[in-house]
Write a protein that holds these residues in place. Sequence first.
Motif, PDB file in Angstrom:
ATOM      1  N   SER A  90       0.832  -1.207   0.000  1.00  8.10           N
ATOM      2  CA  SER A  90       0.000   0.000   0.000  1.00  8.10           C
ATOM      3  C   SER A  90       0.862   1.251   0.000  1.00  8.10           C
ATOM      4  N   PHE A  91       1.966   1.211   0.741  1.00  9.10           N
ATOM      5  CA  PHE A  91       2.881   2.355   0.786  1.00  9.10           C
ATOM      6  C   PHE A  91       3.480   2.601  -0.597  1.00  9.10           C
ATOM      7  N   LEU A  95       2.563   6.113  -2.280  1.00 10.07           N
ATOM      8  CA  LEU A  95       3.626   7.111  -2.145  1.00 10.07           C
ATOM      9  C   LEU A  95       4.819   6.842  -3.048  1.00 10.07           C
ATOM     10  N   THR A  96       5.374   5.642  -2.986  1.00 12.90           N
ATOM     11  CA  THR A  96       6.610   5.364  -3.717  1.00 12.90           C
ATOM     12  C   THR A  96       6.420   5.484  -5.222  1.00 12.90           C
ATOM     13  N   CYS A 402       9.412  21.865  -5.070  1.00 13.71           N
ATOM     14  CA  CYS A 402       9.474  21.906  -3.614  1.00 13.71           C
ATOM     15  C   CYS A 402       8.346  22.725  -2.999  1.00 13.71           C
ATOM     16  N   GLY A 403       7.448  23.252  -3.839  1.00 13.96           N
ATOM     17  CA  GLY A 403       6.353  24.064  -3.339  1.00 13.96           C
ATOM     18  C   GLY A 403       5.136  23.248  -2.984  1.00 13.96           C
ATOM     19  N   GLU A 404       4.151  23.913  -2.409  1.00 17.14           N
ATOM     20  CA  GLU A 404       2.949  23.233  -1.946  1.00 17.14           C
ATOM     21  C   GLU A 404       2.104  22.683  -3.085  1.00 17.14           C
ATOM     22  N   GLU A 405       2.192  23.307  -4.266  1.00 16.29           N
ATOM     23  CA  GLU A 405       1.309  22.900  -5.356  1.00 16.29           C
ATOM     24  C   GLU A 405       1.727  21.595  -6.004  1.00 16.29           C
ATOM     25  N   PHE A 406       2.932  21.079  -5.654  1.00 13.85           N
ATOM     26  CA  PHE A 406       3.365  19.846  -6.309  1.00 13.85           C
ATOM     27  C   PHE A 406       2.393  18.721  -6.055  1.00 13.85           C
ATOM     28  N   SER A 407       2.113  18.447  -4.801  1.00 13.39           N
ATOM     29  CA  SER A 407       1.106  17.443  -4.442  1.00 13.39           C
ATOM     30  C   SER A 407       0.977  17.389  -2.940  1.00 13.39           C
ATOM     31  N   SER A 408      -0.212  17.190  -2.463  1.00 20.45           N
ATOM     32  CA  SER A 408      -0.399  17.054  -1.024  1.00 20.45           C
ATOM     33  C   SER A 408       0.137  15.727  -0.527  1.00 20.45           C
ATOM     34  N   ALA A 409       0.166  14.701  -1.414  1.00 21.02           N
ATOM     35  CA  ALA A 409       0.628  13.366  -1.005  1.00 21.02           C
ATOM     36  C   ALA A 409       2.122  13.200  -1.233  1.00 21.02           C
ATOM     37  N   VAL A 410       2.647  13.871  -2.225  1.00 24.28           N
ATOM     38  CA  VAL A 410       4.055  13.698  -2.563  1.00 24.28           C
ATOM     39  C   VAL A 410       4.727  15.066  -2.472  1.00 24.28           C
TER      40      VAL A 410
END
Length: 475
Positions: A90-91, A95-96, A402-410
Amino acid sequence: MDGVVRNEYPKPRRKAFSQRSRRGCRTCRIRRVKCDETPGACVKCTSTGRECDGYDTVRLPPKRGFGATLFHQTRIFLPDKTSDERRSFSFFQSLTSPMMNGLFDHLLWSRVVLQYSQGEPAICHAVIAVSTLHEASEAAGEPVLLEDTNNRQHRFALSQYNRSIAYLNSRMSSNDPNIINIVLICCLLYITFELIGGKYDRAHAHLRKGVQLLYGRQDSNTARELFQDAVDSSLARAMMHLDVQGMQWGVSSLLEGLGMDDLEHLTRPKQRSVEIRSLAHGVEVRDHLMGEVCIFGWFAETLYNEDLPTNTAPLLQAQRLLQSRMAEFGQALEKLAEARLSDESTTAKEKRGWDLLRIHYLGISLRLDTSLIKSKDVMRARFAARFTDRLEQVKRVMDWFCGEEFSSAVHRPTLLMETGVIVPLFFICEQCGDPELSRQALSLLESWPHREGLWDTRVAAMMIRSKGAFNGHQK
């Protein structure tokens, strides 16, 4: 009535609480029944005619609250795996895999590997091994050392890695025509596993075997064509991309045994012009041209000498032809990129993907144009503006990454299997000849610790510092 109100409902009996054992056999844990934990093989399995799969010597530490919905889904399509294995899978899925894709959504990581995992134990256990090690490195904030045998996550990752190899060895005798794809997927996952663990020599060994398997000599041209037709195109592209990354370090197996025939091949005009149909296709064309430029760079490093016109003439001819093809690539890239960037349906991620591909195009062109220049003073005088412009473009992409808009999960990814900003920054540090510009590039390189395939920011920064490029001289 006696005036006493009686409760007509009996009090519920409290269930006696006991600590749940986590040492049951694999079969009972998958069936979710209590195991009697008899050494060797449990009675619960043998008494019902089932095969007891034995006991895992290593278990992951308990962890609650991670991906409950996705964890439930993995129980459906991975019914024969333990809770630890499903959690690690699941990880990887949540995420990976998305992190490894970066700005370019490769079908290999987003679909192919996950599909094969459902039916191929070798791939599934390799995925679990990579995921476990990635989770450990994310928690530590640095590359993990597998020599730490006291760490349960490391031992679990190694046990999954070994299980994958055992399953793969048992599959090698199969006549399944799909076995080549299974082997190559495992090879790519083993490369990733060793890179996360900092074992670069082992990762390069796996890469060499994979490239030899993919491009190795067959008994005939027909056999080679049939062999390559059976290989999934996303696998071939991923293996080729890692090999192109290795070329920039001079460790590619394709650089071995190069001769003048290979240089002559670079001097032959191509029949077809360079075209780009999509962002993914542009990435594929980029890798092909980067491979040719790296091969040319190898010849330029080993053969070029202004006092030997015999060697200089074919190098100059090859450079002109490659510059012509790079110009075609640039024109096709700009045409399609402008159309996609002006389209309202284009996502922010895809826009940054086009920006990154432009940076790579400019970097490959700059590398090609400077391949026959040995003087840093000449390099700085002629190409200072191009190096500066490239650094500014890299800054913009990094701000988005490296900003917030990249993704909330990644957020702020640490593991990419695609070239991003490390190679451009490394090349600026190494070749620009301007100490101040080198220091700025090095500062950017060290501001975002992460990996891009074979390239790692920590290793790249260490190499730059050892060369002394940011001090105005190189060792």
